[in-house]
Design an enzyme around this catalytic site. Structure first.
Site, PDB file in Angstrom:
ATOM      1  N   GLU A   1      38.431  38.101  34.380  1.00 60.65           N
ATOM      2  CA  GLU A   1      37.353  37.390  33.853  1.00 60.65           C
ATOM      3  C   GLU A   1      35.737  37.551  33.591  1.00 60.65           C
ATOM      4  O   GLU A   1      35.242  39.077  33.770  1.00 60.65           O
ATOM      5  CB  GLU A   1      37.493  36.586  35.080  1.00 60.65           C
ATOM      6  N   CYS A   2      35.372  37.133  33.026  1.00 60.35           N
ATOM      7  CA  CYS A   2      33.990  37.270  32.557  1.00 60.35           C
ATOM      8  C   CYS A   2      34.137  39.120  31.959  1.00 60.35           C
ATOM      9  O   CYS A   2      34.087  39.455  30.653  1.00 60.35           O
ATOM     10  CB  CYS A   2      33.065  37.446  33.247  1.00 60.35           C
TER      11      CYS A   2
END
EC number: 6.3.5.11
Length: 446
Positions: free
Chosen positions: A318-319
């Protein structure tokens, strides 16, 4: 009981007050459990460094009101402190005070310690404090902390205005302790070389600036016996990327993976070789753009990660994790650095901040979500991809549903998105991820 530290606005000094109290309590050799309202990752890192205990986020948007209450009931220790978010009544955009500090204080039935920035204030402080104390009669207030007080005369004026309000702490302007920040907030603990000295100064501040005789009755929590949650037998190993580049993890997510049967292997993509004998990969968010050159120079590890993902190893990113799995990162200086190359795009640092809660509908099935599932997450980044996914993972809208966008890359065993997810109210997510990892292991070792 515990109490909630709130600010009358963002920047009033909540974090400084919280860390000073935590550091002073630890100096007294007391075990203290901290909590943070909202989706923040960096403040909990400071809490953890001070207390030696994992900090837990309380966020009813990412989880639920019931989970916030459950988390606090299960985790609160004899001494517990909750740090708020933004101003006391500032909630999720478009939802009044929902998910605000006031909302959490009501849910947990905890008194509030209100931090007031007293710069350029004298008698007007009475109106500010009166407004905060009277707006919602359901709230309970322990008292106020006066921050950035300029002189003894200034303090006399403030006290004369607050004759009916308990003043539980006074921090002078010369007491100010600055924690450096940058494009996504405070600089994380892993990157502060003078952190030990900083915490020592905070502890000294905490010892000298608060009315401990008045505070301690609020701090001491009447705890109930904890209900232990049995962990499943550990059958799979999941490698958790954890170093200065990757350190955005909700503690609940890690706890839930262990409860689902995973052994978590922490390792560093910055300096380590690829871990042996693991069955899944978890790349949290963080600041890969600040360490892009070092990440790029670890050639063997990048190649091993790409090979593992191509072999079908279940992977969640994520991210910052998504950025690392892309082909390149272009940093703020417009320098390009090669990354893992498992996702066919380059991520570029921009001046614009993407920030806010999102309602996400899954468009594909991954090791984390099933197609058509709906959940809530949070975006917080200044990078963007140069090309969009041909088969995006999520359809995202804001909580007000005023706009729609697409996000994420996936393969049958890869889930990569800018969306940060808290799994507290969705325990099927860690269980599903562990099942994918178990299947991968059984296929590899029949």
């Amino acid at each position: 009981m515990a109490f909630v530290i709130a600010g009358e606005r963002s920047g009033a000094g909540k974090t400084t007050v919280t860390l000073a109290l935590l550091a002073a309590l630890r100096r007294r050799n007391l075990t203290v459990q901290s909590f943070k309202v909202g989706p923040d990752y960096i403040d909990p890192m400071f809490h953890r460094h001070v207390t030696g205990q994992a900090c837990y986020n309380l966020d009813p948007v990412l989880t639920s009101e019931a989970y916030v209450q459950q988390c606090f009931a299960q985790r609160a220790s004899e001494y517990s402190i909750v740090e708020g978010v933004m101003g006391l009544f500032d909630g999720a955009a478009g939802h009044k005070d929902f998910a605000s500090t006031a909302h959490i204080a009501r849910l947990l039935d905890l008194p509030i310690l209100l931090v007031v920035d007293c710069r350029s204030l004298s008698y007007s402080v009475a109106a500010i404090v009166h407004g905060y104390r009277s707006l919602d009669p359901r709230l309970k207030f322990a008292g106020v902390v006066l921050n950035r007080v300029g002189s003894d005369r200034h303090l006399e004026l403030l006290k004369s205005a607050l004759i009916d309000v308990p003043i539980l702490g006074v921090l002078r302007r010369q007491d100010a302790i600055e924690i450096p920040d940058r494009h996504l907030g405070l600089v994380p603990t892993d990157e502060l070389p003078g952190l030990t000295e900083l915490i020592d100064r905070l502890a000294e501040l905490g010892e000298s600036c608060f009315d401990w005789d008045a505070l301690m009755p609020y701090l001491k929590t009447a705890t109930t016996p904890k209900v232990s949650v049995p962990e499943s037998s550990r059958s799979v190993k999941i490698a958790i990327a954890r170093d200065a580049a990757f350190n955005f993890y909700y503690q609940d997510n890690l706890d839930l993976l262990r409860q689902a049967g995973a052994e978590l292997i922490e390792w560093s993509p910055l300096r380590d070789t690829f871990p042996n004998d693991v069955d899944g990969l978890y790349f949290g968010g963080g600041f890969p753009e600040m360490f892009a050159e070092t990440l790029s120079e670890n050639h063997a590890t990048r190649q091993a990660i790409r090979a593992a993902i191509q072999s079908g190893m279940p992977t969640y990113a994520e991210c910052g994790g998504l950025m690392y799995l892309s082909e390149k990162i272009i940093d703020f200086s417009e320098q390009a650095f090669s990354m893992v190359g498992a996702i066919p795009t380059t991520t570029v640092m921009r001046s614009r901040l993407t920030l806010g809660y999102r309602k996400a509908t899954a468009l594909q099935t991954t090791p984390i979500v099933k197609k058509d599932e709906t959940l809530h997450g949070h975006e917080f980044h200044r990078s963007s991809p140069t090309t969009e996914s041909e088969k995006p993972l999520f359809e995202l809208t804001g909580l007000s549903r005023s706009s729609m966008q697409y996000d994420g890359w996936q393969t049958p065993k890869l889930h990569a998105s800018y969306l940060h997810l808290h799994w507290g109210a969705t325990s099927q997510i860690p269980q599903r991820f562990v099942r994918y990892c178990t299947k991968f292991r059984s296929d590899r070792y029949p």
